[in-house]
Design a protein around this motif. Structure first.
Motif, mmCIF file in Angstrom:
data_model
loop_
_atom_site.group_PDB
_atom_site.id
_atom_site.type_symbol
_atom_site.label_atom_id
_atom_site.label_comp_id
_atom_site.label_asym_id
_atom_site.label_seq_id
_atom_site.Cartn_x
_atom_site.Cartn_y
_atom_site.Cartn_z
ATOM 1 N N ILE A 1 0.812 -1.224 0.000
ATOM 2 C CA ILE A 1 0.000 0.000 0.000
ATOM 3 C C ILE A 1 0.843 1.271 0.000
ATOM 4 N N GLY A 2 2.135 1.169 0.275
ATOM 5 C CA GLY A 2 2.987 2.361 0.288
ATOM 6 C C GLY A 2 2.666 3.256 1.463
ATOM 7 N N ASN A 3 2.556 4.547 1.204
ATOM 8 C CA ASN A 3 2.339 5.517 2.281
ATOM 9 C C ASN A 3 0.863 5.810 2.552
ATOM 10 N N ASP A 4 -0.042 5.179 1.808
ATOM 11 C CA ASP A 4 -1.477 5.406 2.046
ATOM 12 C C ASP A 4 -1.895 4.861 3.409
ATOM 13 N N LYS A 5 -2.893 5.521 4.006
ATOM 14 C CA LYS A 5 -3.396 5.068 5.299
ATOM 15 C C LYS A 5 -4.461 3.992 5.110
ATOM 16 N N TYR A 6 -4.355 2.922 5.910
ATOM 17 C CA TYR A 6 -5.304 1.816 5.867
ATOM 18 C C TYR A 6 -5.687 1.446 7.291
ATOM 19 N N ILE A 7 -6.801 0.741 7.439
ATOM 20 C CA ILE A 7 -7.102 0.071 8.696
ATOM 21 C C ILE A 7 -7.119 -1.428 8.441
ATOM 22 N N ARG A 8 -6.845 -2.173 9.508
ATOM 23 C CA ARG A 8 -6.867 -3.636 9.399
ATOM 24 C C ARG A 8 -7.942 -4.179 10.330
ATOM 25 N N ILE A 9 -8.803 -5.039 9.771
ATOM 26 C CA ILE A 9 -9.803 -5.761 10.563
ATOM 27 C C ILE A 9 -9.396 -7.223 10.567
ATOM 28 N N SER A 10 -9.194 -7.780 11.762
ATOM 29 C CA SER A 10 -8.805 -9.189 11.894
ATOM 30 C C SER A 10 -9.874 -9.917 12.697
ATOM 31 N N ILE A 11 -10.294 -11.074 12.196
ATOM 32 C CA ILE A 11 -11.270 -11.923 12.884
ATOM 33 C C ILE A 11 -10.608 -13.276 13.087
ATOM 34 N N GLU A 12 -10.361 -13.609 14.342
ATOM 35 C CA GLU A 12 -9.538 -14.770 14.683
ATOM 36 C C GLU A 12 -10.338 -15.728 15.570
ATOM 37 N N ASP A 13 -10.451 -16.993 15.122
ATOM 38 C CA ASP A 13 -11.140 -17.984 15.945
ATOM 39 C C ASP A 13 -10.147 -19.053 16.394
ATOM 40 N N ASN A 14 -10.573 -19.871 17.363
ATOM 41 C CA ASN A 14 -9.725 -20.973 17.832
ATOM 42 C C ASN A 14 -10.375 -22.312 17.498
ATOM 43 N N GLY A 15 -10.950 -22.368 16.300
ATOM 44 C CA GLY A 15 -11.584 -23.595 15.846
ATOM 45 C C GLY A 15 -10.587 -24.593 15.298
ATOM 46 N N PRO A 16 -11.040 -25.586 14.534
ATOM 47 C CA PRO A 16 -10.173 -26.666 14.040
ATOM 48 C C PRO A 16 -9.256 -26.234 12.908
ATOM 49 N N GLY A 17 -9.445 -25.026 12.348
ATOM 50 C CA GLY A 17 -8.573 -24.566 11.270
ATOM 51 C C GLY A 17 -8.947 -25.174 9.917
ATOM 52 N N ILE A 18 -8.186 -24.763 8.872
ATOM 53 C CA ILE A 18 -8.429 -25.219 7.501
ATOM 54 C C ILE A 18 -7.227 -26.027 7.033
ATOM 55 N N GLN A 19 -7.498 -27.147 6.388
ATOM 56 C CA GLN A 19 -6.406 -27.985 5.878
ATOM 57 C C GLN A 19 -5.619 -27.217 4.816
ATOM 58 N N ASN A 20 -4.295 -27.482 4.787
ATOM 59 C CA ASN A 20 -3.425 -26.730 3.886
ATOM 60 C C ASN A 20 -3.842 -26.850 2.424
ATOM 61 N N GLU A 21 -4.309 -28.032 2.027
ATOM 62 C CA GLU A 21 -4.658 -28.232 0.624
ATOM 63 C C GLU A 21 -5.947 -27.483 0.236
ATOM 64 N N ASN A 22 -6.693 -26.999 1.252
ATOM 65 C CA ASN A 22 -7.953 -26.308 0.958
ATOM 66 C C ASN A 22 -7.838 -24.787 1.002
#
Length: 815
Positions: A599-620
């Motif tokens: 993004i360079g010098n432009d201002k951005y915001i970050r939204i993160s949504i994090e769960d502690n579930g079983p996760g996603i398999q690497n191949e998917n």
């Protein structure tokens, strides 16, 4: 010259028999002979004339029909030989015989009796006809006889009966109607009929009103309204939805809507009126009334549809006799059974599908022949079929097992009826859709998103138009109320609920295809908390929010970003099986974030949504944003595809990080803005100004025309409304050429079947770039709404909108 002479002569002979001569006398009968010839010629002329007319003519003597013309035989449907010599009452209806004989006897006795009367006859084919008789006494062969003529008036009698029945139905409906109704003379307004509802509304008994005019009763409280009503009625011969204030017998004033139509009865002109008392609902009933009319239209459409279905059922019955002729041309397997499910008839397609000969199927119980696994169990006992087929036909999808082969089939069971409309058996149709299923599954996966998009756009547009009328009226009511009153708070709550519905229409568009975002400056802090809390409600999942106090504002489509957060949180909830911890971050991007390389010098915001579930398999991981990819048993594979599409249309970025057994985290980056969040004063007093000049409005919806006119007039503008872009463009040209310019214009983006705002602004911008035009639409996903300046517009007004929002956009383009 010649003369007719009657001669009598005698021959004379001598004794030997020799002829001697003649002797005789002659009498002059010339005049008598000419009279006889004239009489014969007169009779021939009479018979020629009688035989050529289309009126039955006959002669009766001593009750016996002596002579008839061809039309008499035609009406009676007998031959001349079957009629001549029979008593006339042989052909008269039994109920009219006595009266007919009494009249005939009296006439032959020379008594004075009516010559014209109506009576019934019975034809050879046992058809009853009404006849108009006209008879007179004559001399026939030197004796008194009856000469008569007769005309068939059966059709006229039928029309008279139908007219009488129609009038009875009309007056029954008139007097029993719960709506006040009146009938007045057109010339002087005298009441001829009033129903009970009208008496209750105005406080008069029928005797007090019938025979008196509207002027005598003085029921119009406003003389100007009375004059306008009379003028409209005499000009158009009808009055539709005319608002008027009536005065009751007791002097009470009632706000009413009157509808009147002019009709003619028995040569006199009358006015029939229906009246709706809207005293208690005048300010809010307009919306309800329009919706009521729309429901009436829908109801009429449903009735029409029902009538069409009934007609089709009749046509289906008429096709029954031709069933066997077309049976063999049908590619589907068709089986006809009796009421006990015994097979009576099959076509070749059935034999081919079941791999059996014709004789192996006829007479067999259909249950023993068909090996079916259906989505809904099918029982071929007659009682079960009767219960279902009395209401509807049976349709089902099944697997048909024939030996070691299985077929996907569509099963249809239709009733077989006799002339008494009783079910005597069934028609069973088996359609092999094995290949069709394969094709449909492929087509469904590739077209589902587009279909949902079209449906959602249509629903959103219509819903937004309705909401515009509701929200507009509510916001206008608020401007006329004290903000501290309890009713004001109720109106305010209703307005907020209406805007919740607006968010629902945006979610429909977002789910379908994302739609072109209609952006505005927004702070996401409160939105994130509201959405996450709502989605997790009722689960055992704990939520934790980490949000910067000075989080940057962003310029986004609120509805679409809400859908993004909702889809990700729903996936997290399902993955964690309703227990665990969900962390939600909303942070300003700092210099250490790896995204800075992009993004360079432009201002951005970050939204993160994090769960502690079983996760996603690497191949998917690489597949989760692909359309229709899902690991859920009943998933659509569209949720994350929509998420990815929305973020891309906002110029943002989305990343996913997941470790099997530990959980998943989605990171969303959106560009920040330094613009301030625009707020609307709930009291509607944020902007105060008086408009001046005329405004050109292009809008086809009557409800929105009404509310927009009211709002603009409230601001001080004169309003000129058009329903068609061509008409609006002509008005613009006329105003420009006459130097009476419009202050600005508000144009609906699309007008069904006509030119909308998009095409109209193109015409105007060809030579005028200064005229201010605001575009308004319920299609919030249209590209014009998100890039309105590129299309020549100066501002947008998405539907629905409040009064304050209208003032804001007018103020913006004015400055």
């Amino acid at each position: 010259l010649y003369r007719y002479v009657l001669t009598i002569s005698q021959s004379h002979y001598d004794e030997q028999g020799n002829f001697l001569g003649l002797s005789g006398v002659g009498t002059d009968i010339h005049e008598k002979k000419l009279s006889e010839i004239k009489l014969i010629e007169s009779e021939e002329k009479f018979k020629t004339l009688a035989n050529s007319v289309l009126t039955a003519i006959f002669i009766i003597q001593d009750d016996i029909l002596q002579w008839i013309n061809p039309e008499t035989a035609h009406i009676l449907e007998y031959s001349e030989e079957e009629i001549i010599g029979k008593p006339f009452y042989y052909f008269v209806h039994p109920d009219d015989v006595e009266a007919a004989r009494l009249r005939a006897d009296a006439r032959q006795r020379g008594e004075d009796i009516i010559n014209r009367y109506e009576a019934r006859i019975i034809t050879k084919n046992n058809i009853v006809k009404w006849i108009d008789f006209n008879v007179a006494t004559i001399l026939y062969n030197g004796r008194i006889a009856i000469l008569g003529s007769a005309s068939d008036i059966s059709i006229r009698k039928k029309i008279e009966l139908e007219l009488k029945t129609s009038e009875e139905k009309f007056y029954k409906a008139f007097y029993s109607s719960p709506i006040p109704m009146t009938i007045n003379t057109f010339r002087d307004g005298v009441y001829r009929e009033v129903n009970e509802a009208a008496c209750q509304t105005f406080g008069y008994v029928p005797e007090e009103s019938i025979g008196r005019s509207i002027f005598e009763l003085n029921i119009f409280a406003d003389k100007e309204e009375l004059q306008n009503y009379i003028h409209t009625l005499r000009t158009n011969e009808k009055v539709k939805d005319f608002h008027v204030t009536f005065k009751t017998k007791n002097g009470l004033l009632k706000d009413c809507i009157i509808n009147s139509d002019v009709f003619v009865s028995s040569g006199e002109t009358f006015v029939i009126s229906s009246i709706i008392d809207i005293t208690q609902l005048k300010r809010s009933a307009q919306i309800i009334y329009e919706q009521y009319k729309e429901l009436q239209k829908i109801n009429n459409d449903l009735i029409k549809t029902k009538e069409e279905l009934t007609l089709r059922n009749i046509q289906l019955f008429e096709e029954k006799e031709r069933f066997n002729r077309v049976l063999e041309s049908i590619n589907d397997a068709v089986i006809v059974t009796d009421r006990s499910a015994v097979i009576l008839l099959v076509n070749n397609a059935t034999c081919n599908l079941l791999n059996k000969e014709y004789d192996e199927l006829i007479g067999k119980d259909i249950i023993s022949i068909l090996d079916l696994d259906c989505k809904q169990p099918v029982n071929f006992t007659f009682n079960t079929i009767i219960e279902i087929l009395q209401q509807k036909s049976i349709s089902n999808e099944c697997i048909l097992h024939v030996g070691n082969v299985s077929y996907n089939i569509e099963l249809y069971v239709l009733p077989l009826k006799d002339q008494m409309n009783s079910i005597t058996g069934t028609i069973v149709v088996l359609r092999d859709i094995t290949q069709k299923k394969i094709i449909e599954e492929h087509i469904a996966r590739t077209s589902k998103l587009e279909s949902v998009g079209l449906l959602a756009a249509g629903i959103a547009h219509d819903f937004n138009n309705i909401l515009t009328s509701i929200v507009g009226n509510l916001s206008l009511i608020k401007t006329r109320m004290n903000a501290s009153s309890e009713l004001y708070q109720h109106i305010n709550d209703a307005e907020k609920a209406s805007f919740k519905a607006k968010e629902l229409t945006q979610q429909l568009l977002t789910f379908a295809k994302g739609g072109a975002p209609v952006k505005k400056v927004t702070s996401l802090s409160a939105m994130l908390k509201d959405i996450v809390t709502f989605v997790l409600r009722g689960s055992g999942i704990e939520s934790k929010f980490i949000i910067d106090d000075n989080l940057y504002n962003v310029e986004v489509d609120e509805g679409q970003i809400s859908q993004v957060i909702q889809n990700i949180v729903i996936n997290a909830r399902e993955a964690m099986n309703d227990h665990g911890l969900l962390k939600v971050y909303a942070l300003n991007v700092n210099e250490d974030d790896p995204i800075k390389a992009i993004i360079g010098n432009d201002k951005y915001i970050r939204i993160s949504i994090e769960d502690n579930g079983p996760g996603i398999q690497n191949e998917n991981i690489e597949k989760i944003f692909d359309p229709y990819y899902t690991t859920k048993p009943h998933g659509t594979g569209l949720g994350l595809t929509v998420v990815y599409s929305i973020i891309k249309q906002h110029g943002g970025y989305i990343f996913v990080d997941s470790q099997p057994g530990k959980g998943t985290c989605f990171d969303i980056y959106l560009k920040a803005t330094e613009k301030k969040v625009e707020t609307i004063d709930e009291n509607g007093n944020e902007i105060s100004f008086i408009g001046k000049g005329r405004v050109l409005v292009l809008e086809d919806d009557e409800n929105i025309q009404f509310i927009l006119r009211t709002m603009l007039e409230e601001l001080g503008y004169e309003v000129d409304i058009s329903c068609d872009g061509d008409e609006a463009y002509k008005k613009y040209l006329v105003a420009k050429e006459s130097d009476q310019h419009y202050s600005f214009a508000i144009m609906d983006l699309t007008i069904p079947g006509k030119k909308g705002g998009k095409d109209t602004i193109t015409q105007i911008r060809k030579f005028d770039n200064e005229f201010k035009v605001i575009v308004s639409s319920g299609y919030s996903n249209d590209p014009v709404m998100s890039n309105y300046k590129d299309y020549g517009f100066n501002g947008i007004l998405p539907k629905p909108y409040r009064f304050e929002e209208l003032k804001q956009i007018i103020a913006a383009i004015s400055n």
